[in-house]
Design a protein around this motif. Structure first.
Motif, PDB file in Angstrom:
ATOM      1  N   PHE A  68       0.837  -1.194   0.000  1.00 54.28           N
ATOM      2  CA  PHE A  68       0.000   0.000   0.000  1.00 54.28           C
ATOM      3  C   PHE A  68       0.876   1.250   0.000  1.00 54.28           C
ATOM      4  O   PHE A  68       0.565   2.234  -0.673  1.00 54.28           O
ATOM      5  CB  PHE A  68      -0.955   0.013   1.200  1.00 54.28           C
ATOM      6  N   LYS A  69       1.970   1.207   0.728  1.00 52.56           N
ATOM      7  CA  LYS A  69       2.889   2.356   0.789  1.00 52.56           C
ATOM      8  C   LYS A  69       3.406   2.712  -0.611  1.00 52.56           C
ATOM      9  O   LYS A  69       3.428   3.878  -0.994  1.00 52.56           O
ATOM     10  CB  LYS A  69       4.049   2.032   1.729  1.00 52.56           C
ATOM     11  N   ASP A  70       3.803   1.699  -1.386  1.00 52.45           N
ATOM     12  CA  ASP A  70       4.265   1.918  -2.760  1.00 52.45           C
ATOM     13  C   ASP A  70       3.144   2.499  -3.621  1.00 52.45           C
ATOM     14  O   ASP A  70       3.343   3.429  -4.392  1.00 52.45           O
ATOM     15  CB  ASP A  70       4.717   0.600  -3.411  1.00 52.45           C
ATOM     16  N   PHE A  71       1.963   1.915  -3.491  1.00 55.58           N
ATOM     17  CA  PHE A  71       0.790   2.309  -4.270  1.00 55.58           C
ATOM     18  C   PHE A  71       0.421   3.764  -3.972  1.00 55.58           C
ATOM     19  O   PHE A  71       0.189   4.562  -4.875  1.00 55.58           O
ATOM     20  CB  PHE A  71      -0.356   1.360  -3.906  1.00 55.58           C
ATOM     21  N   LYS A  72       0.393   4.100  -2.682  1.00 56.10           N
ATOM     22  CA  LYS A  72       0.046   5.449  -2.259  1.00 56.10           C
ATOM     23  C   LYS A  72       1.076   6.460  -2.768  1.00 56.10           C
ATOM     24  O   LYS A  72       0.716   7.552  -3.225  1.00 56.10           O
ATOM     25  CB  LYS A  72      -0.028   5.501  -0.733  1.00 56.10           C
ATOM     26  N   LYS A  73       2.346   6.098  -2.723  1.00 57.89           N
ATOM     27  CA  LYS A  73       3.412   6.984  -3.204  1.00 57.89           C
ATOM     28  C   LYS A  73       3.222   7.280  -4.699  1.00 57.89           C
ATOM     29  O   LYS A  73       3.352   8.422  -5.133  1.00 57.89           O
ATOM     30  CB  LYS A  73       4.776   6.344  -2.952  1.00 57.89           C
TER      31      LYS A  73
END
Length: 70
Positions: free
Chosen positions: A14-19
């Motif tokens: 999710f962190k990658d996606f949000k970034k």
């Protein structure tokens, strides 16, 4: 030695996606990003595999184009 990124393991967190979303569309709310992540994460394992990512990128391509030919 630098830490291995999640994308090196073949999935997005999710962190990658949000970034990525924040970079492309910083005006989007956290709620929309969470909903989009849930939609793409088809097996609900908390990560987006290449197969899930590919499926999301191809979404709607099999539909008939509304373009009319004269």
């Amino acid at each position: 030695m630098p830490a291995q990124q999640d994308t090196d393991r073949g999935f997005l967190t999710f962190k990658d996606f949000k970034k990525a979303f924040n970079s492309a569309s910083p005006q989007l709310s956290e709620k929309i990003i969470v909903e989009a992540f849930k939609e793409v994460d088809q097996d609900s394992d908390g990560c987006i595999s290449f197969k899930e990512f590919e499926s999301a990128m191809k979404y709607g391509q099999d539909e008939v184009s509304p373009v009319c030919f004269a």
